[in-house]
Scaffold this motif. Structure first.
Motif, PDB file in Angstrom:
ATOM      1  N   GLU A 329      46.452  37.024 -34.728  1.00 54.95           N
ATOM      2  CA  GLU A 329      47.614  37.395 -33.943  1.00 54.95           C
ATOM      3  C   GLU A 329      48.305  36.222 -33.272  1.00 54.95           C
ATOM      4  OE1 GLU A 329      44.439  37.923 -33.246  1.00 54.95           O
ATOM      5  OE2 GLU A 329      44.022  37.364 -31.178  1.00 54.95           O
ATOM      6  N   HIS A 360      45.738  46.681 -34.364  1.00 53.86           N
ATOM      7  CA  HIS A 360      45.024  45.778 -33.452  1.00 53.86           C
ATOM      8  C   HIS A 360      45.796  44.460 -33.263  1.00 53.86           C
ATOM      9  CE1 HIS A 360      41.368  43.906 -31.691  1.00 53.86           C
ATOM     10  NE2 HIS A 360      41.856  42.810 -32.252  1.00 53.86           N
ATOM     11  N   GLU A 361      46.190  43.849 -34.365  1.00 50.96           N
ATOM     12  CA  GLU A 361      46.836  42.529 -34.257  1.00 50.96           C
ATOM     13  C   GLU A 361      48.224  42.626 -33.619  1.00 50.96           C
ATOM     14  OE1 GLU A 361      44.707  40.469 -34.572  1.00 50.96           O
ATOM     15  OE2 GLU A 361      43.311  41.171 -36.094  1.00 50.96           O
ATOM     16  N   HIS A 364      47.897  42.829 -29.964  1.00 50.22           N
ATOM     17  CA  HIS A 364      47.652  41.555 -29.272  1.00 50.22           C
ATOM     18  C   HIS A 364      48.938  40.970 -28.694  1.00 50.22           C
ATOM     19  CE1 HIS A 364      43.461  40.584 -29.524  1.00 50.22           C
ATOM     20  NE2 HIS A 364      43.398  40.724 -30.834  1.00 50.22           N
ATOM     21  N   GLU A 383      40.314  40.852 -26.451  1.00 52.88           N
ATOM     22  CA  GLU A 383      39.776  41.678 -27.544  1.00 52.88           C
ATOM     23  C   GLU A 383      39.305  43.051 -27.058  1.00 52.88           C
ATOM     24  OE1 GLU A 383      40.465  40.952 -30.334  1.00 52.88           O
ATOM     25  OE2 GLU A 383      40.562  38.770 -30.505  1.00 52.88           O
ATOM     26  N   TYR A 440      34.324  42.873 -28.489  1.00 54.66           N
ATOM     27  CA  TYR A 440      35.257  43.938 -28.869  1.00 54.66           C
ATOM     28  C   TYR A 440      34.710  45.315 -28.490  1.00 54.66           C
ATOM     29  CZ  TYR A 440      37.499  40.509 -32.036  1.00 54.66           C
ATOM     30  OH  TYR A 440      38.137  39.421 -32.573  1.00 54.66           O
TER      31      TYR A 440
HETATM   32 ZN   LIG Z   1      41.710  40.854 -31.774  1.00 55.54          ZN
END
Ligand SMILES: [Zn+2]
Length: 684
Positions: A329, A360-361, A364, A383, A440
């Protein structure tokens, strides 16, 4: 920055001018810059700190890198000069470069200097990395995802001064906000996506592409294609010798990255963020289609919507997903994995993996690109928080999205694992055991439990949003997160942070004993004993009722048929203390259960108890974690009930990551030989 991409030799050249504003209250004798690519220098110490055995298999590239000659992807610094073109002295320590200032830079002062550099780009599919190129042997082309590619400032802040911990490859980045003016020279037939606003659309895009883009800016429901697969396939059949320059301006971003290839298909869609239009883009090779065409840009759009709702309105003008064979990211742009089978089909597993990573990315962009925590030191701060919000976006995109990371029962195998292989969440990323679980899954699970079990959605959502809004475009530390969650909710969560973030303890709460009591009006021996402690007899005390346990030798069976209100003492009390209207709704409990809970795990957690009654109905009671504050091993509670309890279950929905559920029910469930046999049959 003026950047030149040499596609022929897979090299990148750059010349940059940095203007550094000393916004601190200190005078700075020197500036620290990050040279991340030196992790790939021939003399890098990164491979030396990793234990490695003999692998049964090495790709030719890896064999050569490991045993013949190490790949040299480190920065070649050609010069560092001040604005008057005089050389400035500097020292490079692995991935960090110290610029020795001619005189200290005072608080509030500004300093400009120039650096010229180049490096060999790594093949990230073969050699690994968060940046690099992928080679496609079938058509001979490359696809570039380029990041941490230029010398960039370290963070200097009022908490720890310079953050100049080395980049070993795993722990990510600590970065300052800045404005970027960037020109990128690519082959003329390339398509490029990058951080920032494209300033010369007319010079780098065809008339058709510009027209399609104008249409896409009004398309809020479906992505529109800017470069089709047929066009990209045609382009990849030859290589232009000409070049073109892409010009960008990015304001207040934490970093800069780009992706480019002549292979790129490009689609775009408009997203309405509270009345402001943000563009969602995807760039992908034909090898990633139709998976990317079906889902990528839609997933970008959903992520922006969900995260904006949960945190703050996405402030930038666009967000990009690039088919990059990895998940990584950067501001406004990220690289994602996932390719369909050669025949274009793809499994649900491939689809959800690609979607999960993309969401997810893109997520970010909020943590850490805007809520700018220090990734190098505290991996969980971006994360963990991001993995948690990702769960919400996953389900917003697809109500059947399979959720794994962040769901309490899924963290159990990790939390009950070998203690010598666990690190607390509050540890630096490079030093962690089980990076994925630690940075995570566990923090995401902790937040899930905070929201669902401990704070409740109303208090949690407001506090979480407050944290995001309070710390956007700033550098929060863990304490800033902990404090804000408490500050905005009036909940003391110190016990939670301590257990979940600073230790490797696990939760194991069990029900040890249950005793059933009835009411009697005859003083029991126990009651006499209690009165005697004060030098009295029970008849000297105010009128009382007595609880008598079923297993007491004073207990008689007839007590089972008596209701408390059958005793004149109580019925008189009720008559004189309650109105007739109140009396109609009055329910006097008949049974009194003394529950003994035991805590075998190190974590302090609430006790969630489900009571099942003889008539089949169920009731829940949650005792706050503070119940453990005076006895960390065992607590006793009396639970009154008008119906007999047939079953008690602790944590019936598996929402507390209890690592041992064998002590969670009463009466103890004993597995019969037959039920064990049945289970083994099912497993087999
Ligand atoms: Zn990540």
């Amino acid at each position: 920055m003026d950047i030149i991409l040499d596609d022929e030799n897979q090299r990148i050249y750059g010349e940059e001018t940095i203007t550094y504003h000393n916004n601190s209250t200190d005078n700075l004798e020197y500036l620290w810059l990050q040279l991340d690519q030196n992790k790939r220098a021939a003399n890098s110490k990164t491979p030396d700190i990793q234990g490695s055995g003999a692998s049964p298999l090495y790709s030719l590239q890896n064999f050569s890198d490991n045993f013949i000659t190490p790949f040299d992807g480190g920065f070649k610094i050609e010069y560092v000069k001040n604005i008057d073109n005089n050389d400035i002295s500097y020292v490079i320590n692995q991935t960090m470069m110290r610029i020795n200032l001619e005189r200290p830079l005072g608080s509030g002062e500004t300093y400009s200097f120039k650096i010229k550099w180049w490096y060999n780009i790594n093949n990230h599919v073969e050699q690994g990395g968060r940046s690099g190129f992928e080679h496609f042997p079938d058509d001979g082309n490359n696809s570039y995802v380029i990041a941490q590619f230029f010398p960039r400032l370290c963070v200097y802040n009022n908490v720890e001064g310079w953050q100049n911990n080395q980049f070993w490859g795993r722990s990510e980045f600590a970065l300052e906000f800045g404005d970027y003016e960037v020109s990128i020279t690519t082959p003329n037939d390339h398509i490029l996506g990058a951080t920032g606003i494209l300033k010369n659309e007319k010079e780098v895009l065809t008339k058709t592409q510009q027209k399609r883009l104008t249409e896409a800016r009004k398309s809020f429901d479906n992505p529109l294609i800017i470069v089709t697969q047929a066009e990209a396939t045609k382009t990849e059949q030859s290589k232009s010798k000409k070049t073109k320059i892409w010009k960008f301006f990015a304001e207040n971003v934490r970093d800069y990255a780009f992706a480019t290839s002549r292979k790129f298909i490009w689609d775009a869609m408009a997203v309405d963020i509270n009345g402001r239009t943000v563009m969602a883009y995807s760039y992908y090779t034909k090898e990633a289609n139709p998976l990317y065409g079906d889902h990528s840009t839609r997933a970008v759009a959903q992520t922006l919507k969900t995260y904006s709702r949960v945190t703050f309105d996405y402030p930038y003008h666009k967000a990009i997903s690039v088919d990059g064979q990895m998940g990584m990211e950067y501001p406004q742009i990220c690289f994602n994995p996932g390719r369909p089978n050669p025949d274009g089909t793809y499994s649900e597993r491939t689809k959800y993996r690609m979607l999960g990573t993309t969401i997810h990315e893109v997520g970010h962009n909020f943590f850490p690109m805007i809520v700018n925590s220090d990734e190098r030191q505290w991996t969980w701060m971006d994360e963990g928080l991001n993995s948690f919000v990702q769960l919400i976006a996953n389900r917003d995109y697809d109500a059947n999205f399979p959720l794994r990371r962040g769901i309490p029962k899924n963290i159990v195998p990790y939390m009950k694992g070998d203690q010598s292989k666990l690190s607390p969440i509050m540890a630096a990323g490079d030093d962690l055991y089980e990076f994925g679980n630690n940075a995570y899954a566990k923090p995401a699970t902790a937040l899930w439990i905070l929201r669902h079990t401990i704070m409740g959605p109303e208090l949690f959502d407001y506090a979480f949003k407050t944290y995001a809004q309070r710390w956007k475009f700033k550098h929060p530390t863990p304490a800033d997160f902990f404090r804000t969650m408490e500050d905005a909710s009036a909940m003391d969560l110190d016990w939670f942070w301590r257990g979940w973030f600073y230790t490797t303890g696990a939760n194991d709460i069990g029900i040890k004993e249950v005793k059933k009591y009835y009411v009697t009006d005859k003083p029991t021996k126990q009651a006499e004993k209690l009165a005697a402690r004060y030098g009295m007899k029970v008849d000297q005390l105010s009128p009382s009722l007595y609880l008598i346990s079923e297993d007491s030798d004073e207990f008689s069976e007839e007590l089972k048929n008596k209701k408390p209100e059958d005793y004149k003492l109580l019925s008189d009390y009720i008559d004189s203390n309650f109105s007739s209207e109140e009396k109609t709704n009055l329910e006097v409990p008949k049974y009194f259960y003394e529950l003994v809970f035991e805590k075998l795990g190190e974590l302090v957690m609430p006790i969630i108890v489900e009571f099942e009654y003889e008539d089949g109905t169920k009731e829940r009671k949650q005792y706050p974690a503070q119940i453990w504050r005076k006895n960390d091993i065992e607590v006793t509670k009396v639970f009154p009930s008008s119906k007999a309890i047939t079953k008690i279950t602790i944590d019936p929905d598996e929402e507390t990551a209890d690592v041992n559920t064998s002590n969670n029910s009463w009466p103890k469930t004993t597995e019969t030989t037959f039920s064990k046999f049945k289970k083994s049959q099912i497993k087999g």
